[in-house]
Design a protein around this motif. Sequence first.
Motif, PDB file in Angstrom:
ATOM      1  N   ARG A  27      80.944 147.945  80.214  1.00 32.51           N
ATOM      2  CA  ARG A  27      81.032 148.267  78.786  1.00 32.51           C
ATOM      3  C   ARG A  27      82.473 148.230  78.304  1.00 32.51           C
ATOM      4  O   ARG A  27      82.767 147.708  77.227  1.00 32.51           O
ATOM      5  CB  ARG A  27      80.429 149.648  78.516  1.00 32.51           C
ATOM      6  N   GLU A  28      83.385 148.786  79.113  1.00 30.19           N
ATOM      7  CA  GLU A  28      84.800 148.782  78.732  1.00 30.19           C
ATOM      8  C   GLU A  28      85.347 147.362  78.617  1.00 30.19           C
ATOM      9  O   GLU A  28      86.072 147.037  77.673  1.00 30.19           O
ATOM     10  CB  GLU A  28      85.621 149.578  79.742  1.00 30.19           C
ATOM     11  N   GLN A  31      83.934 145.652  75.550  1.00 32.81           N
ATOM     12  CA  GLN A  31      84.592 146.176  74.355  1.00 32.81           C
ATOM     13  C   GLN A  31      85.992 145.602  74.218  1.00 32.81           C
ATOM     14  O   GLN A  31      86.422 145.240  73.121  1.00 32.81           O
ATOM     15  CB  GLN A  31      84.636 147.712  74.400  1.00 32.81           C
ATOM     16  N   HIS A  32      86.701 145.468  75.342  1.00 31.87           N
ATOM     17  CA  HIS A  32      88.042 144.893  75.320  1.00 31.87           C
ATOM     18  C   HIS A  32      87.999 143.447  74.835  1.00 31.87           C
ATOM     19  O   HIS A  32      88.819 143.031  74.008  1.00 31.87           O
ATOM     20  CB  HIS A  32      88.668 144.976  76.716  1.00 31.87           C
ATOM     21  N   LEU A  34      85.592 142.057  73.025  1.00 32.54           N
ATOM     22  CA  LEU A  34      85.174 142.034  71.624  1.00 32.54           C
ATOM     23  C   LEU A  34      86.318 142.394  70.678  1.00 32.54           C
ATOM     24  O   LEU A  34      86.368 141.921  69.547  1.00 32.54           O
ATOM     25  CB  LEU A  34      83.994 142.991  71.410  1.00 32.54           C
ATOM     26  N   ASP A  35      87.223 143.229  71.143  1.00 29.79           N
ATOM     27  CA  ASP A  35      88.341 143.646  70.303  1.00 29.79           C
ATOM     28  C   ASP A  35      89.425 142.576  70.189  1.00 29.79           C
ATOM     29  O   ASP A  35      90.228 142.600  69.262  1.00 29.79           O
ATOM     30  CB  ASP A  35      88.963 144.940  70.840  1.00 29.79           C
ATOM     31  N   GLU A  83      80.721 136.152  69.748  1.00 28.56           N
ATOM     32  CA  GLU A  83      80.813 137.571  69.428  1.00 28.56           C
ATOM     33  C   GLU A  83      79.426 138.195  69.331  1.00 28.56           C
ATOM     34  O   GLU A  83      79.194 139.296  69.840  1.00 28.56           O
ATOM     35  CB  GLU A  83      81.572 137.768  68.116  1.00 28.56           C
ATOM     36  N   GLU A  87      78.184 141.067  71.762  1.00 29.80           N
ATOM     37  CA  GLU A  87      77.707 142.317  71.171  1.00 29.80           C
ATOM     38  C   GLU A  87      76.301 142.649  71.658  1.00 29.80           C
ATOM     39  O   GLU A  87      75.976 143.815  71.896  1.00 29.80           O
ATOM     40  CB  GLU A  87      77.748 142.236  69.650  1.00 29.80           C
ATOM     41  N   HIS A  90      76.779 144.003  75.011  1.00 27.31           N
ATOM     42  CA  HIS A  90      77.348 145.350  74.897  1.00 27.31           C
ATOM     43  C   HIS A  90      76.261 146.354  74.522  1.00 27.31           C
ATOM     44  O   HIS A  90      76.214 147.467  75.070  1.00 27.31           O
ATOM     45  CB  HIS A  90      78.472 145.346  73.858  1.00 27.31           C
ATOM     46  N   GLU A  91      75.371 145.976  73.620  1.00 27.80           N
ATOM     47  CA  GLU A  91      74.272 146.871  73.245  1.00 27.80           C
ATOM     48  C   GLU A  91      73.328 147.105  74.421  1.00 27.80           C
ATOM     49  O   GLU A  91      72.804 148.211  74.606  1.00 27.80           O
ATOM     50  CB  GLU A  91      73.518 146.300  72.052  1.00 27.80           C
ATOM     51  N   GLN A  94      74.915 149.557  76.583  1.00 27.53           N
ATOM     52  CA  GLN A  94      74.785 150.886  75.957  1.00 27.53           C
ATOM     53  C   GLN A  94      73.397 151.461  76.250  1.00 27.53           C
ATOM     54  O   GLN A  94      73.257 152.638  76.566  1.00 27.53           O
ATOM     55  CB  GLN A  94      74.982 150.797  74.439  1.00 27.53           C
TER      56      GLN A  94
END
Length: 174
Positions: A27-28, A31-32, A34-35, A83, A87, A90-91, A94
């Motif tokens: 997840r980290e 997120q990295h 995606l950012d 993206e 995402e 990532h979901e 989650q």
Amino acid sequence: VTSRGLEIVRELKVNMNKLTRRNGQMREELQHILDDDDDMAQMYLTRKMVSEGSPQKKGRPPKVELERLTSLATSSPDIEELEDLLEAFHEQTQGIHHRLETLSKYIDDTEDYVNIKQDSHRNKLIQIELVLTAISIAITVLSTAASVFGMNVPSGLEENDRAFLYISSFTSVV
């Protein structure tokens, strides 16, 4: 609740903790990525290959395909699709994280239940021990009174008609 069942729960908890750590790392990293738009642009390997002009090992793609790839490579990198894909991943991570948390709470509840059962059994054993100790003290007191009367030492009590009644009453009260 058996020892084999407890061993299985322990192994599950260890494996679940490992999976939770790995999921957290995933997840980290997602997120990295995606950012950072530059990282996502670097993930278009075909565009990167065409823009660098490196040929494929087994020949070049057909001319129409090469022109299409070249036009894609020269256009500004469209990272929307990537993206969206990241995402979605990532979901999913989650969702996995939430399921792992639920499973962790379930395992903790199971451990609490086992501890409560063990405490209950321990309390019953303590209660039985207490009753047996009280019975042994009562028997000891009564046997002490009987041993006083059973000795062949003259004490003067053997001539008193109510001495046996007094001593028996006293030892019963104590």
